[in-house]
Each structure stands twice: as structure tokens, then as C-alpha cells.
Design an enzyme around this catalytic site. Structure first.
Site, PDB file in Angstrom:
ATOM      1  N   ARG A 146     -46.731  64.083  23.487  1.00 39.22           N
ATOM      2  CA  ARG A 146     -46.382  62.674  23.262  1.00 39.22           C
ATOM      3  C   ARG A 146     -47.630  61.798  23.140  1.00 39.22           C
ATOM      4  O   ARG A 146     -47.537  60.612  22.832  1.00 39.22           O
ATOM      5  CB  ARG A 146     -45.517  62.135  24.424  1.00 39.22           C
ATOM      6  CG  ARG A 146     -44.132  62.749  24.509  1.00 39.22           C
ATOM      7  CD  ARG A 146     -43.367  62.251  25.718  1.00 39.22           C
ATOM      8  NE  ARG A 146     -42.711  60.980  25.506  1.00 39.22           N
ATOM      9  CZ  ARG A 146     -41.414  60.841  25.210  1.00 39.22           C
ATOM     10  NH1 ARG A 146     -40.623  61.879  25.097  1.00 39.22           N
ATOM     11  NH2 ARG A 146     -40.895  59.648  25.035  1.00 39.22           N
ATOM     12  N   TYR A 149     -48.695  59.434  20.176  1.00 41.37           N
ATOM     13  CA  TYR A 149     -48.000  58.142  20.132  1.00 41.37           C
ATOM     14  C   TYR A 149     -48.471  57.253  21.282  1.00 41.37           C
ATOM     15  O   TYR A 149     -48.919  56.127  21.064  1.00 41.37           O
ATOM     16  CB  TYR A 149     -46.501  58.393  20.208  1.00 41.37           C
ATOM     17  CG  TYR A 149     -45.634  57.150  20.075  1.00 41.37           C
ATOM     18  CD1 TYR A 149     -45.428  56.548  18.835  1.00 41.37           C
ATOM     19  CD2 TYR A 149     -44.999  56.588  21.183  1.00 41.37           C
ATOM     20  CE1 TYR A 149     -44.620  55.419  18.711  1.00 41.37           C
ATOM     21  CE2 TYR A 149     -44.193  55.464  21.064  1.00 41.37           C
ATOM     22  CZ  TYR A 149     -43.999  54.883  19.822  1.00 41.37           C
ATOM     23  OH  TYR A 149     -43.193  53.778  19.696  1.00 41.37           O
ATOM     24  N   ASN A 178     -36.812  51.065  24.727  1.00 39.54           N
ATOM     25  CA  ASN A 178     -35.868  51.694  23.779  1.00 39.54           C
ATOM     26  C   ASN A 178     -34.898  50.688  23.155  1.00 39.54           C
ATOM     27  O   ASN A 178     -34.151  50.029  23.874  1.00 39.54           O
ATOM     28  CB  ASN A 178     -35.048  52.779  24.471  1.00 39.54           C
ATOM     29  CG  ASN A 178     -35.916  53.897  25.009  1.00 39.54           C
ATOM     30  OD1 ASN A 178     -36.803  53.662  25.824  1.00 39.54           O
ATOM     31  ND2 ASN A 178     -35.683  55.109  24.544  1.00 39.54           N
ATOM     32  N   ARG A 190     -33.628  60.365  17.780  1.00 41.46           N
ATOM     33  CA  ARG A 190     -33.563  59.560  19.002  1.00 41.46           C
ATOM     34  C   ARG A 190     -32.180  59.690  19.617  1.00 41.46           C
ATOM     35  O   ARG A 190     -31.200  60.025  18.955  1.00 41.46           O
ATOM     36  CB  ARG A 190     -33.909  58.098  18.697  1.00 41.46           C
ATOM     37  CG  ARG A 190     -35.402  57.913  18.583  1.00 41.46           C
ATOM     38  CD  ARG A 190     -35.799  56.480  18.403  1.00 41.46           C
ATOM     39  NE  ARG A 190     -35.854  56.088  17.008  1.00 41.46           N
ATOM     40  CZ  ARG A 190     -36.366  54.936  16.591  1.00 41.46           C
ATOM     41  NH1 ARG A 190     -36.865  54.089  17.444  1.00 41.46           N
ATOM     42  NH2 ARG A 190     -36.399  54.639  15.303  1.00 41.46           N
ATOM     43  N   VAL A 192     -29.773  57.689  20.860  1.00 40.04           N
ATOM     44  CA  VAL A 192     -28.569  56.929  20.480  1.00 40.04           C
ATOM     45  C   VAL A 192     -28.039  57.439  19.139  1.00 40.04           C
ATOM     46  O   VAL A 192     -26.833  57.722  18.995  1.00 40.04           O
ATOM     47  CB  VAL A 192     -28.858  55.405  20.434  1.00 40.04           C
ATOM     48  CG1 VAL A 192     -27.650  54.647  19.904  1.00 40.04           C
ATOM     49  CG2 VAL A 192     -29.229  54.886  21.825  1.00 40.04           C
TER      50      VAL A 192
HETATM   51  P1  NAD Z   1     -39.068  53.309  12.295  1.00 45.87           P
HETATM   52  O1  NAD Z   1     -39.619  54.683  12.253  1.00 45.87           O
HETATM   53  O2  NAD Z   1     -37.702  53.070  11.777  1.00 45.87           O
HETATM   54  O3  NAD Z   1     -40.051  52.287  11.550  1.00 45.87           O
HETATM   55  C1  NAD Z   1     -41.417  52.503  11.375  1.00 45.87           C
HETATM   56  C2  NAD Z   1     -41.781  52.095   9.956  1.00 45.87           C
HETATM   57  O4  NAD Z   1     -43.187  52.263   9.772  1.00 45.87           O
HETATM   58  C3  NAD Z   1     -41.097  52.963   8.890  1.00 45.87           C
HETATM   59  O5  NAD Z   1     -40.572  52.139   7.875  1.00 45.87           O
HETATM   60  C4  NAD Z   1     -42.216  53.847   8.382  1.00 45.87           C
HETATM   61  O6  NAD Z   1     -42.013  54.309   7.054  1.00 45.87           O
HETATM   62  C5  NAD Z   1     -43.401  52.922   8.527  1.00 45.87           C
HETATM   63  N1  NAD Z   1     -44.683  53.628   8.605  1.00 45.87           N
HETATM   64  C6  NAD Z   1     -44.984  54.712   9.377  1.00 45.87           C
HETATM   65  N2  NAD Z   1     -46.263  55.061   9.177  1.00 45.87           N
HETATM   66  C7  NAD Z   1     -46.772  54.176   8.273  1.00 45.87           C
HETATM   67  C8  NAD Z   1     -48.032  54.032   7.656  1.00 45.87           C
HETATM   68  N3  NAD Z   1     -49.061  54.859   7.918  1.00 45.87           N
HETATM   69  N4  NAD Z   1     -48.202  53.020   6.760  1.00 45.87           N
HETATM   70  C9  NAD Z   1     -47.188  52.167   6.462  1.00 45.87           C
HETATM   71  N5  NAD Z   1     -45.968  52.273   7.004  1.00 45.87           N
HETATM   72  C10 NAD Z   1     -45.763  53.263   7.899  1.00 45.87           C
HETATM   73  O7  NAD Z   1     -39.183  52.830  13.816  1.00 45.87           O
HETATM   74  P2  NAD Z   1     -38.711  51.475  14.525  1.00 45.87           P
HETATM   75  O8  NAD Z   1     -37.823  51.858  15.632  1.00 45.87           O
HETATM   76  O9  NAD Z   1     -38.281  50.476  13.537  1.00 45.87           O
HETATM   77  O10 NAD Z   1     -40.090  51.015  15.183  1.00 45.87           O
HETATM   78  C11 NAD Z   1     -40.876  49.950  14.647  1.00 45.87           C
HETATM   79  C12 NAD Z   1     -42.083  49.729  15.548  1.00 45.87           C
HETATM   80  O11 NAD Z   1     -41.638  49.368  16.871  1.00 45.87           O
HETATM   81  C13 NAD Z   1     -42.964  50.968  15.703  1.00 45.87           C
HETATM   82  O12 NAD Z   1     -44.315  50.565  15.736  1.00 45.87           O
HETATM   83  C14 NAD Z   1     -42.563  51.513  17.066  1.00 45.87           C
HETATM   84  O13 NAD Z   1     -43.614  52.224  17.660  1.00 45.87           O
HETATM   85  C15 NAD Z   1     -42.229  50.235  17.812  1.00 45.87           C
HETATM   86  N6  NAD Z   1     -41.287  50.528  18.918  1.00 45.87           N
HETATM   87  C16 NAD Z   1     -39.981  50.822  18.648  1.00 45.87           C
HETATM   88  C17 NAD Z   1     -39.129  51.113  19.714  1.00 45.87           C
HETATM   89  C18 NAD Z   1     -37.672  51.446  19.493  1.00 45.87           C
HETATM   90  O14 NAD Z   1     -37.002  51.802  20.457  1.00 45.87           O
HETATM   91  N7  NAD Z   1     -37.118  51.324  18.317  1.00 45.87           N
HETATM   92  C19 NAD Z   1     -39.617  51.113  21.026  1.00 45.87           C
HETATM   93  C20 NAD Z   1     -40.961  50.828  21.244  1.00 45.87           C
HETATM   94  C21 NAD Z   1     -41.794  50.519  20.182  1.00 45.87           C
HETATM   95  N1  UDP Z   2     -32.358  63.007  24.522  1.00 47.41           N
HETATM   96  C1  UDP Z   2     -31.253  63.817  24.785  1.00 47.41           C
HETATM   97  N2  UDP Z   2     -30.597  64.347  23.700  1.00 47.41           N
HETATM   98  C2  UDP Z   2     -30.951  64.084  22.416  1.00 47.41           C
HETATM   99  C3  UDP Z   2     -32.065  63.245  22.174  1.00 47.41           C
HETATM  100  C4  UDP Z   2     -32.757  62.727  23.264  1.00 47.41           C
HETATM  101  O1  UDP Z   2     -30.869  64.057  25.930  1.00 47.41           O
HETATM  102  O2  UDP Z   2     -30.289  64.598  21.504  1.00 47.41           O
HETATM  103  C5  UDP Z   2     -33.062  62.412  25.694  1.00 47.41           C
HETATM  104  C6  UDP Z   2     -34.575  62.600  25.671  1.00 47.41           C
HETATM  105  O3  UDP Z   2     -34.929  63.836  26.262  1.00 47.41           O
HETATM  106  C7  UDP Z   2     -35.019  61.409  26.509  1.00 47.41           C
HETATM  107  C8  UDP Z   2     -33.986  60.337  26.200  1.00 47.41           C
HETATM  108  O4  UDP Z   2     -32.869  61.029  25.647  1.00 47.41           O
HETATM  109  O5  UDP Z   2     -34.954  61.726  27.875  1.00 47.41           O
HETATM  110  C9  UDP Z   2     -34.472  59.299  25.183  1.00 47.41           C
HETATM  111  O6  UDP Z   2     -34.990  59.994  24.075  1.00 47.41           O
HETATM  112  P1  UDP Z   2     -35.499  59.257  22.750  1.00 47.41           P
HETATM  113  O7  UDP Z   2     -36.096  60.304  21.880  1.00 47.41           O
HETATM  114  O8  UDP Z   2     -34.427  58.411  22.193  1.00 47.41           O
HETATM  115  O9  UDP Z   2     -36.626  58.227  23.229  1.00 47.41           O
HETATM  116  P2  UDP Z   2     -37.843  58.297  24.286  1.00 47.41           P
HETATM  117  O10 UDP Z   2     -37.871  59.624  24.986  1.00 47.41           O
HETATM  118  O11 UDP Z   2     -39.030  58.052  23.475  1.00 47.41           O
HETATM  119  O12 UDP Z   2     -37.514  57.204  25.244  1.00 47.41           O
END
Ligand code: NAD
Ligand code: UDP
Length: 319
Positions: A146, A149, A178, A190, A192
Site C-alpha cells: 500500500r 499510495y 472512504n 473498492r 462498496v
Molecule cells: P478515481 O480513480 O475514480 O479518480 C482518479 C482520477 O485520476 C481518474 O479519473 C484517473 O483517470 C485520473 N488519473 C490517475 N492517474 C492520473 C495521471 N497520472 N494523470 C492524470 N489523471 C490521472 O478515484 P476517486 O475516488 O475519484 O479519487 C479522487 C482523488 O481523491 C484521488 O486523488 C484519491 O486518492 C482521493 N481520495 C479518494 C477517496 C475515496 O474514498 N474515493 C479517499 C481518499 C482520497
Molecule cells: N474489502 C472486503 N471485500 C471486498 C473489498 C474490500 O472485505 O470485496 C475490505 C478491505 O479488505 C478493507 C475494506 O473492505 O478492509 C475497505 O476496502 P477498500 O478497498 O474499499 O478501501 P481501503 O482499504 O483503502 O479503505
């Protein structure tokens, strides 16, 4: 003449799940929006409904390569967010966070733009403090699967704060917990999206580990409201600031809710827990309440219903 007065905003990663909600919201706020994406995990379908808007512009570009656009604000979202996707090419993931941050910060410095960073609760790693306040420095494995990231996002935060200290760049750093909702990629792995897709298809629901690990799930529009409020604060508010829903659920509870709401006959099956999977996660949002007057308004079940509708429609579309 009118468009000259509009705020021009760059959204990197704008065609992703959260990016598409942000672009939509910025257009509603009368901004001129430039969406940059390399479509690694983003999709044109997410922004198809915005393409006819004369104030929406799409730029295919990889954030790791330099770029120049005259903008007033930048939201830096580019980075795959799902463990499956960010582990697919871990070197590229770190480059996206680190080179991406350098490029957006360099641009912000040059054009004097305000710049937002989509940071993450992953900076806390597998936390030993619960719930997590911003003052907690985290418990992160620097060499695990991980880390590309987690450490990429931590280094991006470092760069944001160094550009702020060294160059007075106006920064806003949000630590996002999340978040879920419509337009998540159906196969992004993910929890959900996995559980809803499995429930709708009547497949087994894959619980990793014993399913007692916890997460706190925020609905997408609640999160975007927090971003808008953070971006509107004065220059003294830099963050980092936690944004998430403090409601905490085990993965078994999440699965049970989804089974009930979909009326599915799916069974729970237990699979191996991925390496370094955090045991618990819940935001302390005291700071967001104080500084932004923000807290989430959409309860989990309400948000799940909207998300289930989205995936249900997606499954009914012709392939
Ligand atoms: P997502 O994967 O749907 O969106 C990420 C976007 O970035 C995509 O459109 C992808 O094509 C684009 N991308 C990836 N690499 C790129 C690059 N090198 N150049 C240009 N574009 C690029 O994910 P999301 O859930 O919409 O997340 C958006 C942001 O929020 C991310 O930075 C993520 O780390 C952050 N974030 C999301 C969550 C969540 O739960 N959804 C939680 C914490 C942080
Ligand atoms: N997870 C799970 N089943 C799945 C996908 C994820 O039990 O099919 C669990 C995963 O191990 C983690 C939690 O759900 O404990 C959230 O996972 P996700 O990948 O959504 O996000 P993150 O771990 O980055 O919070």
C-alpha cells in the site's frame, strides 16, 4: 464578456468518480472548468453530461508531465484511489502523487493560483489512535504493497507544505476518508462497489479477513460540499483537515445493509485479508466543524440506496 469574469478552475483527475462530482458542482457555481485526465481509472461516461457546456473543457494529459494553463484555482485529484488500481503499477502511482504534486504546485506558484490537494486517511496507515485527529502522525509501512499510495500521498503533503512555507503558495489540504456514491467504477475493487455489484448479480459477497475491520463511509456530495467550503476559507487555513463521515461500520455490517437494501440472496464468503489492510478507520472531524461549519448529512443507508440505483441501471444497459 461574461466568461472573462468567471473563475477558471483546473481539476486534475476530473473524469474520475469524485472529479466528475466536483466538475459538476464547479459549473453550478458559475466557474469555467478545465478537466484534465489520462483516463487510467476515469471514464468519459462520467463527464459525458458536461461536454456540451461551453464552460467545460476536457484535456487528455498525464499529470506527471508538466503543463501550463492560466487558472485561478487548482484541485489536484489525479491518482487512482482503489487498492487494486493503485497496486497495478505502483511506480506510476508514486510518480502520479509526487511528480503530479510538483507540477500542480509549480503551476500554482507561477500563476498565483490557490491549490487543493486530495489527500487521504491513508496517511494515518493502520492507525493506533482512534478516531484519527489531524495531529496524529500515522502508522505507515514504507515498504509494503500500500506504500506507493500512502507514502506518495504523504510526500505530496510534504511538498504542499514546503511550497507554502518556501513560496507562499496558497494551499488547501483535505484528508479524505472512504467516500462512495454513483459513478464509482463498477470493477475498481473498492468495498462498496464490490459488495453492491455482487449483491445485484446474486454472487457471493467477498469479505476479506474476518470482516470485523471498520471503515467510515462518506457520500460523495457531502464530501464535495466540504471541499468547496475548504477552498473558500482565508489563506490562513491550509489544512490538513479531515473530511469524512464519522459513522463507523464493520465490513460485515456494510454487507448486511447492502443485502437487505438490494433484497439479494447473496451469501457472505471469507477470503484472505490483503497485506497491511488497516483494522480501523474513523475521522475526528472536530476541525472541519470548527473551521468549515461542515459535517456530513447523508446517512449510510440513504447513500447506499442512491448508489445501488446507479449500479442497477448500469447493469441494465446493453453491453
Ligand atoms: P478515481 O480513480 O475514480 O479518480 C482518479 C482520477 O485520476 C481518474 O479519473 C484517473 O483517470 C485520473 N488519473 C490517475 N492517474 C492520473 C495521471 N497520472 N494523470 C492524470 N489523471 C490521472 O478515484 P476517486 O475516488 O475519484 O479519487 C479522487 C482523488 O481523491 C484521488 O486523488 C484519491 O486518492 C482521493 N481520495 C479518494 C477517496 C475515496 O474514498 N474515493 C479517499 C481518499 C482520497
Ligand atoms: N474489502 C472486503 N471485500 C471486498 C473489498 C474490500 O472485505 O470485496 C475490505 C478491505 O479488505 C478493507 C475494506 O473492505 O478492509 C475497505 O476496502 P477498500 O478497498 O474499499 O478501501 P481501503 O482499504 O483503502 O479503505
Amino acid at each position: 464578456m461574461k466568461n472573462l469574469l468567471k473563475k477558471r478552475v483546473l481539476v486534475t483527475g476530473g473524469a474520475g468518480f469524485l472529479g466528475s462530482f466536483l466538475c459538476e458542482r464547479l459549473l453550478k457555481e458559475d466557474c469555467d472548468v478545465i478537466c484534465m485526465d489520462n483516463f487510467f481509472t476515469g471514464r468519459k461516461a462520467n463527464i459525458a453530461h458536461l461536454m456540451d457546456n461551453p464552460f467545460f473543457e476536457l484535456m487528455r494529459h498525464d499529470v506527471t508531465f508538466p503543463f501550463f494553463v492560466e487558472v485561478d484555482e487548482i484541485y489536484n485529484l489525479a491518482c487512482p484511489a482503489s487498492p487494486v488500481h493503485y497496486q497495478f503499477d505502483p511506480v506510476q502511482t508514486t510518480k502520479t502523487s509526487v511528480h503530479g504534486a510538483i507540477n500542480v504546485l509549480g503551476l500554482a506558484k507561477r500563476v498565483k493560483a490557490k491549490v487543493f490537494q486530495a489527500s487521504t486517511s491513508e496517511v494515518y496507515g493502520d492507525p493506533s489512535v482512534h478516531p484519527q485527529p489531524e495531529s496524529y502522525w500515522g502508522n505507515v509501512n514504507p515498504i509494503g504493497i500500500r506504500s506507493c499510495y500512502d507514502e506518495g500521498k504523504r510526500c505530496a503533503e510534504t511538498l504542499f507544505f514546503d511550497y507554502w512555507r518556501q513560496n507562499k503558495v496558497r494551499i488547501k489540504v483535505a484528508r479524505i476518508f472512504n467516500t462512495y456514491g454513483p459513478r464509482m467504477h463498477p470493477h475498481d475493487g473498492r468495498v462498496v462497489s464490490n459488495f453492491i455489484m455482487q449483491a445485484l448479480k446474486g454472487e457471493n459477497i467477498t469479505i476479506y479477513g474476518d470482516g470485523k475491520q471498520t471503515r467510515s463511509f462518506c457520500y460523495a456530495t457531502d464530501l464535495i460540499e466540504g471541499w468547496m467550503r475548504l477552498m473558500a476559507t482565508g489563506d490562513d487555513v491550509t489544512g490538513p483537515i479531515n473530511l469524512g463521515n464519522p459513522g463507523e461500520f464493520t465490513m460485515i455490517e456494510l454487507a448486511e445493509n447492502i443485502i437487505e437494501l438490494t433484497g439479494s440472496k447473496s451469501k457472505l464468503i471469507y477470503e484472505a485479508l490483503p497485506e497491511d489492510d488497516p483494522k480501523q478507520r474513523k475521522p475526528d472531524i472536530t476541525l472541519a466543524k470548527e473551521k468549515l461549519g461542515w459535517e456530513p448529512t447523508v446517512p449510510l443507508r440513504e447513500g447506499l440506496i442512491k448508489t445501488i440505483e446507479y449500479f442497477d441501471d448500469l447493469l441494465k444497459q446493453p453491453k
